[in-house]
Structure formats: C-alpha cells, structure tokens
Design an enzyme around this catalytic site. Structure first.
Site, PDB file in Angstrom:
ATOM      1  N   HIS A  48      37.456 -27.652   6.321  1.00 13.88           N
ATOM      2  CA  HIS A  48      38.154 -26.789   7.265  1.00 13.88           C
ATOM      3  C   HIS A  48      37.662 -27.032   8.690  1.00 13.88           C
ATOM      4  CE1 HIS A  48      39.945 -22.429   7.655  1.00 13.88           C
ATOM      5  NE2 HIS A  48      40.673 -23.348   8.250  1.00 13.88           N
TER       6      HIS A  48
ATOM      7  N   TYR B  64      39.121 -16.625   6.201  1.00 14.50           N
ATOM      8  CA  TYR B  64      40.165 -15.611   6.296  1.00 14.50           C
ATOM      9  C   TYR B  64      39.634 -14.241   5.866  1.00 14.50           C
ATOM     10  CZ  TYR B  64      43.150 -19.802   6.330  1.00 14.50           C
ATOM     11  OH  TYR B  64      43.714 -21.021   6.606  1.00 14.50           O
TER      12      TYR B  64
END
Length: 318
Positions: free
Chosen positions: A136, A51
């Site tokens: 992830h 992010y």
C-alpha cells in the site's frame, strides 16, 4: 495473468467507506452496505489496515463470517502496521477517518513487518487467507524499500500459498510502473489515474496488458467529481475541492454523455473497463443506497460512439 476471477460481479466493494472515511458510519449502516453489495452480486471486497485503523477489516470480516469462504474474494494491504496510540482524540485530521486515535499507523516494509501486517489483518478479518495482498502506497514513504523488501516478501507469501496474488496499490503512476517492471506483480490497484476525466496511466495500463499484469481500477469517480450527473462548485477531486477548470471539463464531458443518453457517472464506470488489462473496478460506499445506485450505473450499456465523440472533442486521450 493471475487466474483470480477479478471480473466476477458488477464491481468490487471498496472498504474505505465502511472504515468511517471522512465521517462516522454506524455498525448497522456498514453491515447494510456490505449486505446490499452481496445481494447485488458483488463477490469481491477490498480493505486495508489503513481504513479506519482496522475498523474496515473488522466490519468486513464480521459481515462475511457466515458466508462460504470459497464464494467470495478479499484483498487487503500491507506496509502500514497499527501500533498503540495516545487515545486522546481521533484520526480524522491526521488520517482522514472518523475513529479514535487509540491506534496509529507505522510504516514498515520490512519482511517481518509485511508478515506481521498480514497476520494481523487475517485476525481482524477472521479469515485464514486473503486472495490478494497489495503493498500500500510505497511511494509515500520509500518506493525503494517497498520494491526491494516488501514486494519480494509478498511474492514469497504467494509462493507459500498464503495469498493467491500480490501487487501494489497506489495513485502514483511512477510507483506502479516501477513495480510492474520487477516481474513480481500479478496485479496493480490503480487509484484515480485512469479515469474518464484523466488518463496519465494510459501507457502503464498498456504495459500491464503486455506483461499479463491485471489492473484493478479504483477512484474512478476521482473521489466525487465524476460521481455527480452535473458537477458543481465544491465538488471533490482527490479528496479536496475541485479546481474550477476540472469542474468545467467534467461538465463538458457530461454534455457529450447526455447526447448519447448516458450520465457522467455511468460513463465514468464504463470507461476503465474498456481496457483489456482492467479486470475489475472497486467502488467505495457508505450506505446500501450508494451500493444500489452504483449497481444501476454499472449495468448501463454505454455506446461506443460516445468515446469517439469525446476523443473528437479533445476530452479523451485514449
């Protein structure tokens, strides 16, 4: 089932937005977003190196620095290392975040890569530990390597006391299903596949309940389509323009919601929390106003009859 109190607060704050997802967000607005979540009782915060190429972790760490560590929960993710980039442009086109490309992502599910990723996240966050560490998106590069290398390494870190719980985060039902069958997951982060619009992960959610694996539901607005009271042309679905058929389906659901005195977004937040395995939802935001709006929506009491009527209309499968 892990003892982490996922259900504290109205929801977890997802950190993609404060990492400049799709558009720039100032430091002041990012801080105001986190502060508004805190003031509303949010005590769970999710982030990732992905992010904003570390920006989300740095901003979150700075905002939490003066708050007692035992008063909140933090999750982050492994699988992508951040390494030096060219620094000649931005990440928006290739990665989706409005940040300079002085860093780039490098997939690394190896044991050393997992440990390095977590160490670097802790440094950016300014913390000595996180509560949950997710692998992830292993389906994007190598699900096999993720489940045979990275996930066992996360389990070792849990056993060493470095993290309290571990799991996998993905929008792939197949990947998460494979992950829970390893017996190593405490929790899965399920993105966009168990929502009011669609429930392809229904069997997975039931399986998690039977195994004692917690589910954190994210993408519950399907990246925007269910976040509007009345979705219109141009609405976003999975970060692209929604097909006309899905917009029509969302509006048909909204028709039923209105007959029960609730809005489509309010029902979208209530739906996943009905499942026993879903211990929390995580919602992203890029402003304090968005946080407050989500808090108001999450507090609405949605009648059980709504779900019955949606099923009767063929608009809900579970």
């Amino acid at each position: 089932m892990t003892d982490i109190p996922f259900d504290d607060g109205p929801f977890w704050l997802g950190g993609a937005g404060i990492g400049n997802l799709l558009r720039p967000v100032s430091d002041a607005d990012a801080r105001a977003t986190i502060d508004a979540a805190w003031e509303a009782g949010v005590r769970g915060f999710d982030t990732a190196p992905h992010y904003g190429l570390g920006l989300s972790e740095r901003r979150l760490g700075a905002a939490l620095a003066d708050r007692p560590r035992d008063s909140y929960l933090v999750s982050t993710k492994v699988g992508r290392l951040l390494v030096p980039g060219r620094g000649e442009g931005d990440d928006l086109e290739s990665g989706g975040f409005a940040v300079p490309d002085d860093l780039v992502r490098q997939w690394d599910p190896s044991p050393s890569g997992v440990r390095r990723s977590l160490d670097e996240s802790l440094e950016r966050l300014g913390l000595d530990r996180v509560d949950v560490a997710y692998l992830h998106d292993p389906d994007v590069y190598s699900l096999r390597d993720g489940l045979t290398q990275a996930l066992p390494t996360l389990a070792e870190l849990r056993d060493e006391g470095v993290v309290r719980a571990v799991g996998v985060g993905s929008n792939s039902v197949a990947a998460l299903s494979a992950a829970v069958e390893t017996g190593l997951c405490d929790v899965v982060m399920l993105a966009g596949r168990y929502t009011l619009l669609e429930q392809p992960a229904a069997a997975l959610v039931e399986r998690c309940a039977s195994l004692g694996v917690a589910v954190v539901a994210v993408g519950v607005y399907n990246s925007g389509l269910l976040g509007q009271v009345r979705p219109s042309a141009g609405a976003s679905y999975d970060y692209a323009e929604a097909p006309a058929g899905l917009i029509a389906r969302a509006n048909a659901i909204a028709d039923v919601c209105e007959r029960h005195g609730v809005t489509l977004p309010e029902a979208a937040l209530a739906f996943p929390r009905r499942a026993d395995a879903v211990r929390a939802i995580a919602l992203g935001a890029q402003s304090a106003d968005q946080v407050r709006e989500n808090v108001e929506r999450a507090a609405v009491d949605v009648p059980d009859a709504l779900w019955d009527d949606l099923r009767a209309a063929g608009l809900l499968e579970v």
